[in-house]
Design an enzyme around this catalytic site. Structure first.
Site, PDB file in Angstrom:
ATOM      1  N   THR A 131       0.825  -1.207   0.000  1.00  0.00           N
ATOM      2  CA  THR A 131       0.000   0.000   0.000  1.00  0.00           C
ATOM      3  C   THR A 131       0.865   1.265   0.000  1.00  0.00           C
ATOM      4  O   THR A 131       2.001   1.253   0.477  1.00  0.00           O
ATOM      5  CB  THR A 131      -0.897   0.005   1.261  1.00  0.00           C
ATOM      6  OG1 THR A 131      -1.442   1.303   1.454  1.00  0.00           O
ATOM      7  CG2 THR A 131      -0.102  -0.339   2.519  1.00  0.00           C
ATOM      8  N   ASP A 132       0.285   2.359  -0.502  1.00  0.00           N
ATOM      9  CA  ASP A 132       0.990   3.650  -0.446  1.00  0.00           C
ATOM     10  C   ASP A 132       1.064   4.187   0.986  1.00  0.00           C
ATOM     11  O   ASP A 132       1.839   5.110   1.272  1.00  0.00           O
ATOM     12  CB  ASP A 132       0.323   4.682  -1.367  1.00  0.00           C
ATOM     13  CG  ASP A 132      -1.120   5.000  -1.003  1.00  0.00           C
ATOM     14  OD1 ASP A 132      -1.696   4.312  -0.116  1.00  0.00           O
ATOM     15  OD2 ASP A 132      -1.682   5.943  -1.600  1.00  0.00           O
ATOM     16  N   GLU A 133       0.271   3.589   1.907  1.00  0.00           N
ATOM     17  CA  GLU A 133       0.225   4.131   3.271  1.00  0.00           C
ATOM     18  C   GLU A 133       1.542   3.949   4.022  1.00  0.00           C
ATOM     19  O   GLU A 133       1.783   4.603   5.026  1.00  0.00           O
ATOM     20  CB  GLU A 133      -0.958   3.522   4.039  1.00  0.00           C
ATOM     21  CG  GLU A 133      -2.265   3.792   3.316  1.00  0.00           C
ATOM     22  CD  GLU A 133      -3.530   3.421   4.075  1.00  0.00           C
ATOM     23  OE1 GLU A 133      -3.506   3.420   5.309  1.00  0.00           O
ATOM     24  OE2 GLU A 133      -4.545   3.162   3.412  1.00  0.00           O
ATOM     25  N   TYR A 157      -1.842  -0.422  10.958  1.00  0.00           N
ATOM     26  CA  TYR A 157      -1.970  -1.090   9.647  1.00  0.00           C
ATOM     27  C   TYR A 157      -0.756  -0.801   8.779  1.00  0.00           C
ATOM     28  O   TYR A 157      -0.077  -1.717   8.299  1.00  0.00           O
ATOM     29  CB  TYR A 157      -3.256  -0.628   8.937  1.00  0.00           C
ATOM     30  CG  TYR A 157      -3.269  -0.957   7.449  1.00  0.00           C
ATOM     31  CD1 TYR A 157      -3.222  -2.287   7.008  1.00  0.00           C
ATOM     32  CD2 TYR A 157      -3.330   0.055   6.473  1.00  0.00           C
ATOM     33  CE1 TYR A 157      -3.227  -2.600   5.648  1.00  0.00           C
ATOM     34  CE2 TYR A 157      -3.338  -0.255   5.123  1.00  0.00           C
ATOM     35  CZ  TYR A 157      -3.287  -1.578   4.714  1.00  0.00           C
ATOM     36  OH  TYR A 157      -3.281  -1.888   3.369  1.00  0.00           O
ATOM     37  N   LYS A 161       2.289  -3.265   7.394  1.00  0.00           N
ATOM     38  CA  LYS A 161       2.573  -3.453   5.957  1.00  0.00           C
ATOM     39  C   LYS A 161       4.012  -3.023   5.654  1.00  0.00           C
ATOM     40  O   LYS A 161       4.708  -3.668   4.864  1.00  0.00           O
ATOM     41  CB  LYS A 161       1.585  -2.649   5.089  1.00  0.00           C
ATOM     42  CG  LYS A 161       0.166  -3.165   5.067  1.00  0.00           C
ATOM     43  CD  LYS A 161      -0.009  -4.544   4.435  1.00  0.00           C
ATOM     44  CE  LYS A 161       0.213  -4.570   2.934  1.00  0.00           C
ATOM     45  NZ  LYS A 161      -0.137  -5.891   2.337  1.00  0.00           N
TER      46      LYS A 161
HETATM   47  P1  NAD Z   1      -9.491  -7.418   2.144  1.00  0.00           P
HETATM   48  O1  NAD Z   1      -9.500  -7.101   3.596  1.00  0.00           O
HETATM   49  O2  NAD Z   1     -10.717  -7.180   1.336  1.00  0.00           O
HETATM   50  O3  NAD Z   1      -9.124  -8.966   1.931  1.00  0.00           O
HETATM   51  C1  NAD Z   1      -8.103  -9.602   2.635  1.00  0.00           C
HETATM   52  C2  NAD Z   1      -8.218 -11.104   2.383  1.00  0.00           C
HETATM   53  O4  NAD Z   1      -7.151 -11.751   3.094  1.00  0.00           O
HETATM   54  C3  NAD Z   1      -9.523 -11.716   2.893  1.00  0.00           C
HETATM   55  O5  NAD Z   1     -10.039 -12.624   1.933  1.00  0.00           O
HETATM   56  C4  NAD Z   1      -9.113 -12.447   4.173  1.00  0.00           C
HETATM   57  O6  NAD Z   1      -9.914 -13.581   4.456  1.00  0.00           O
HETATM   58  C5  NAD Z   1      -7.675 -12.846   3.826  1.00  0.00           C
HETATM   59  N1  NAD Z   1      -6.856 -13.047   5.025  1.00  0.00           N
HETATM   60  C6  NAD Z   1      -6.731 -12.201   6.079  1.00  0.00           C
HETATM   61  N2  NAD Z   1      -5.893 -12.723   6.992  1.00  0.00           N
HETATM   62  C7  NAD Z   1      -5.469 -13.902   6.484  1.00  0.00           C
HETATM   63  C8  NAD Z   1      -4.571 -14.907   6.970  1.00  0.00           C
HETATM   64  N3  NAD Z   1      -3.962 -14.785   8.144  1.00  0.00           N
HETATM   65  N4  NAD Z   1      -4.339 -15.977   6.193  1.00  0.00           N
HETATM   66  C9  NAD Z   1      -4.960 -16.127   4.994  1.00  0.00           C
HETATM   67  N5  NAD Z   1      -5.829 -15.214   4.500  1.00  0.00           N
HETATM   68  C10 NAD Z   1      -6.081 -14.119   5.247  1.00  0.00           C
HETATM   69  O7  NAD Z   1      -8.243  -6.654   1.566  1.00  0.00           O
HETATM   70  P2  NAD Z   1      -8.068  -5.904   0.162  1.00  0.00           P
HETATM   71  O8  NAD Z   1      -8.611  -4.544   0.273  1.00  0.00           O
HETATM   72  O9  NAD Z   1      -8.519  -6.793  -0.924  1.00  0.00           O
HETATM   73  O10 NAD Z   1      -6.464  -5.775   0.123  1.00  0.00           O
HETATM   74  C11 NAD Z   1      -5.669  -6.828  -0.401  1.00  0.00           C
HETATM   75  C12 NAD Z   1      -4.204  -6.437  -0.302  1.00  0.00           C
HETATM   76  O11 NAD Z   1      -3.972  -5.235  -1.032  1.00  0.00           O
HETATM   77  C13 NAD Z   1      -3.725  -6.171   1.131  1.00  0.00           C
HETATM   78  O12 NAD Z   1      -2.438  -6.695   1.265  1.00  0.00           O
HETATM   79  C14 NAD Z   1      -3.727  -4.650   1.235  1.00  0.00           C
HETATM   80  O13 NAD Z   1      -2.754  -4.215   2.163  1.00  0.00           O
HETATM   81  C15 NAD Z   1      -3.367  -4.268  -0.183  1.00  0.00           C
HETATM   82  N6  NAD Z   1      -3.878  -2.940  -0.617  1.00  0.00           N
HETATM   83  C16 NAD Z   1      -5.215  -2.632  -0.459  1.00  0.00           C
HETATM   84  C17 NAD Z   1      -5.678  -1.394  -0.906  1.00  0.00           C
HETATM   85  C18 NAD Z   1      -7.138  -1.011  -0.785  1.00  0.00           C
HETATM   86  O14 NAD Z   1      -7.487   0.125  -1.069  1.00  0.00           O
HETATM   87  N7  NAD Z   1      -8.036  -1.913  -0.419  1.00  0.00           N
HETATM   88  C19 NAD Z   1      -4.796  -0.485  -1.497  1.00  0.00           C
HETATM   89  C20 NAD Z   1      -3.455  -0.842  -1.636  1.00  0.00           C
HETATM   90  C21 NAD Z   1      -3.014  -2.081  -1.198  1.00  0.00           C
HETATM   91  P1  TYD Z   2     -10.784   4.089   4.308  1.00  0.00           P
HETATM   92  O1  TYD Z   2     -11.714   3.653   3.224  1.00  0.00           O
HETATM   93  O2  TYD Z   2     -10.888   3.455   5.646  1.00  0.00           O
HETATM   94  O3  TYD Z   2      -9.306   3.947   3.704  1.00  0.00           O
HETATM   95  P2  TYD Z   2      -7.886   4.490   4.302  1.00  0.00           P
HETATM   96  O4  TYD Z   2      -8.072   4.903   5.705  1.00  0.00           O
HETATM   97  O5  TYD Z   2      -7.038   3.263   4.202  1.00  0.00           O
HETATM   98  O6  TYD Z   2      -7.474   5.583   3.387  1.00  0.00           O
HETATM   99  O7  TYD Z   2     -10.952   5.653   4.499  1.00  0.00           O
HETATM  100  C1  TYD Z   2     -10.790   6.569   3.441  1.00  0.00           C
HETATM  101  C2  TYD Z   2     -10.912   7.958   4.011  1.00  0.00           C
HETATM  102  O8  TYD Z   2     -12.252   8.158   4.481  1.00  0.00           O
HETATM  103  C3  TYD Z   2     -10.005   8.201   5.204  1.00  0.00           C
HETATM  104  O9  TYD Z   2      -9.521   9.549   5.148  1.00  0.00           O
HETATM  105  C4  TYD Z   2     -10.920   8.029   6.401  1.00  0.00           C
HETATM  106  C5  TYD Z   2     -12.262   8.491   5.876  1.00  0.00           C
HETATM  107  N1  TYD Z   2     -13.442   7.832   6.470  1.00  0.00           N
HETATM  108  C6  TYD Z   2     -14.473   8.587   7.036  1.00  0.00           C
HETATM  109  O10 TYD Z   2     -14.434   9.836   7.032  1.00  0.00           O
HETATM  110  N2  TYD Z   2     -15.551   7.943   7.587  1.00  0.00           N
HETATM  111  C7  TYD Z   2     -15.628   6.581   7.615  1.00  0.00           C
HETATM  112  O11 TYD Z   2     -16.628   6.032   8.154  1.00  0.00           O
HETATM  113  C8  TYD Z   2     -14.564   5.812   7.021  1.00  0.00           C
HETATM  114  C9  TYD Z   2     -14.616   4.299   7.017  1.00  0.00           C
HETATM  115  C10 TYD Z   2     -13.493   6.480   6.456  1.00  0.00           C
END
Ligand code: NAD
Ligand code: TYD
Length: 350
Positions: A131-133, A157, A161
Site C-alpha cells: 500500500t501507499d500508506e 496497519y 505493511k
Molecule cells: P481485504 O480485507 O478485502 O481482503 C483480505 C483477504 O485476506 C480476505 O479474503 C481475508 O480472508 C484474507 N486473510 C486475512 N488474513 C489472512 C490470513 N492470516 N491468512 C490467509 N488469509 C487471510 O483486503 P483488500 O482490500 O482486498 O487488500 C488486499 C491487499 O492489497 C492487502 O495486502 C492490502 O494491504 C493491499 N492494498 C489494499 C488497498 C485497498 O485500497 N483496499 C490499497 C493498496 C493495497
Molecule cells: P478508508 O476507506 O478506511 O481507507 P484508508 O483509511 O485506508 O485511506 O478511508 C478513506 C478515508 O475516508 C479516510 O480519510 C478516512 C475516511 N473515512 C471517514 O471519514 N468515515 C468513515 O466512516 C470511514 C470508514 C473512512
C-alpha cells in the site's frame, strides 16, 4: 506455465486478481489460499469457482505446515501475496492481529517459498502487494509518493505493511530471493467490504443511514478502480523487474467531503431522488486517531517502464460501482448481516 499461489483471493482485490488470472490464462494453475476472515467471501468468486484451473484452500498464512504443503502439492512457482488485515480503523482497536497476519504471515510465506524452491530461483517470483500508506502522510501541496520516498508509516496497519515490505526486500538482498513489490493507492469497485469509505457510504445512502465523515472531511485520498489495479498486478507479474518496487495510483485525488457529496448525488440520481436529498445524511464525527492527511502517488515509473495507466475515469468507475451495489443487494445484505460467514464457516468447518 505457471502455478500461482494467490493469498487473500477471497477478499476484495484478491477476488478480482483471481478472476483475471483464471480467465485470461487457462494454461496457468491458480491456487487461492485464504483464511476466510470477516473480509474473505467466496461469493466474490462464484462465477469461476468451478474453473478447471482454479483451486481453493482454506487456511492461514501463518501456518507453516499448511503453507509448505500447499507449495509442494501444487508445485507453486509464483506467489501473489495479498492476504492481509487491511482496515486502518480495525488496526487502531486491535493492532496485534495486524502484526500476526501482515508481518509474521508474510515472513512465514517467504520462508516456506524459499525452502520449497530450495534456493533454485529460476522462473520463480514472490510478488508482494502493498500500500501507499507505508510512505506516511503528505501535506496539502503538490508533493507525491515516489518509489524513493522514505517509509514513514503512522498507523498500526501501515506499520505492519511497512514491516512486511522490509522483510520481502531483506530476502531479496540477503538470499537473492526473487521478489517484486507494488504499493497502490486506495481502491474502490465491486465486492469491497462495506467498512471502507466508498462501499460503507453507498450502503448507508441506500438505507438512509447517517454518513460519518471523520473530522472536517478535508483528508485527501487518491482513488483507483480495482480492475485497473488487477491489470497492473498482471503486468507486473509478467514484466516487472525482480527486486523492483512499482507505485500504482489513479492520478485521482479527492477530499473526503467532495467524494461523499459526489456519492450522495450519484445515488440520488440513480434512485430518481431530488439532488441534495442524501447530502442531508452527512454527519461530521470525531476524527480518526492519527488520521493521515493526504496520500498521492507518482505512478510514472510503472507507466514509463511497463506501459500501465488506468483505464477507468473516476466518474464512470464510481457510477458503475454504485450500479453494482444497487444491483447486488443480496450480496450486500449477506455481508452486512454476517450470513456469508456462517455459510462458509459451516462448509469449511475443520
Ligand atoms: P481485504 O480485507 O478485502 O481482503 C483480505 C483477504 O485476506 C480476505 O479474503 C481475508 O480472508 C484474507 N486473510 C486475512 N488474513 C489472512 C490470513 N492470516 N491468512 C490467509 N488469509 C487471510 O483486503 P483488500 O482490500 O482486498 O487488500 C488486499 C491487499 O492489497 C492487502 O495486502 C492490502 O494491504 C493491499 N492494498 C489494499 C488497498 C485497498 O485500497 N483496499 C490499497 C493498496 C493495497
Ligand atoms: P478508508 O476507506 O478506511 O481507507 P484508508 O483509511 O485506508 O485511506 O478511508 C478513506 C478515508 O475516508 C479516510 O480519510 C478516512 C475516511 N473515512 C471517514 O471519514 N468515515 C468513515 O466512516 C470511514 C470508514 C473512512
Amino acid at each position: 506455465m505457471k502455478n500461482i499461489l494467490v493469498t487473500g483471493g477471497a477478499g476484495f482485490i484478491g477476488s478480482h486478481v483471481i478472476r483475471k488470472l483464471v480467465t485470461s490464462y487457462p494454461e496457468y494453475q491458480i491456487v487461492n489460499l485464504d483464511k476466510l476472515t470477516y473480509a474473505g467471501n467466496l461469493e466474490n468468486l462464484k462465477d469461476i469457482e468451478n474453473a478447471g484451473n482454479y483451486t481453493f484452500v482454506k487456511g492461514c498464512i501463518t501456518d507453516e505446515k499448511l503453507v509448505s504443503e500447499v507449495f509442494a502439492t501444487h508445485k507453486i512457482t509464483h506467489v501473489i501475496h495479498l492476504a492481509a488485515e487491511s482496515h486502518v480503523d480495525r488496526s487502531i482497536s486491535d493492532p496485534l492481529i495486524f502484526v500476526r497476519t501482515n508481518l509474521i504471515g508474510t515472513s512465514n510465506l517467504l520462508l516456506c517459498a524459499k525452502n520449497y524452491w530450495a534456493d533454485d530461483f529460476d522462473n520463480k517470483l514472490f510478488y508482494h502487494v502493498s500500500t501507499d500508506e507505508v510512505y506516511g502522510s503528505l501535506g496539502m501541496d503538490n508533493s507525491l509518493f515516489t518509489e524513493q520516498t522514505a517509509y514513514d508509516p503512522r498507523s498500526p496497519y501501515s506499520a505492519s505493511k511497512a514491516g512486511s515490505d522490509h522483510m520481502v526486500r531483506a530476502f531479496w538482498h540477503t538470499y537473492h530471493f526473487p521478489i517484486v513489490i507494488s504499493n497502490c493507492s486506495n481502491n474502490y469497485g465491486p465486492n469491497q467490504f462495506p467498512e471502507k469509505l466508498i462501499p460503507l457510504f453507498i450502503n448507508n445512502i441506500i438505507n438512509g443511514k447517517a454518513l460519518p465523515v471523520y473530522g472536517k472531511g478535508e483528508n485527501v485520498r487518491d482513488w483507483l478502480h480495482v480492475k485497473d489495479h488487477a491489470d497492473a498486478i498482471d503486468i507486473i507479474l509478467h514484466h516487472g523487474k525482480k527486486g523492483e518496487t512499482y507505485n500504482i495510483g489513479g492520478h485521482n485525488e479527492w477530499t473526503n467531503i467532495d467524494l461523499v457529496r459526489l456519492m450522495c448525488d450519484t445515488v440520488d440520481q440513480k434512485l430518481g431522488k431530488e439532488t441534495g436529498t442524501s447530502r442531508e445524511l452527512i454527519s461530521f464525527v470525531k476524527d480518526r486517531a492519527g488520521h493521515d492527511m493526504r496520500y498521492a502517488i507518482d505512478a510514472s515509473k510503472i507507466d514509463n517502464d511497463l506501459g500501465w495507466t488506468p483505464n477507468y475515469t473516476f466518474e464512470e468507475g464510481l457510477a458503475e460501482t454504485v450500479d453494482w451495489y444497487l444491483n447486488n443487494s443480496e450480496w450486500l445484505k449477506n455481508v452486512t448481516s454476517g450470513a456469508y460467514k456462517e455459510y462458509y464457516d459451516t462448509m469449511y468447518a475443520s
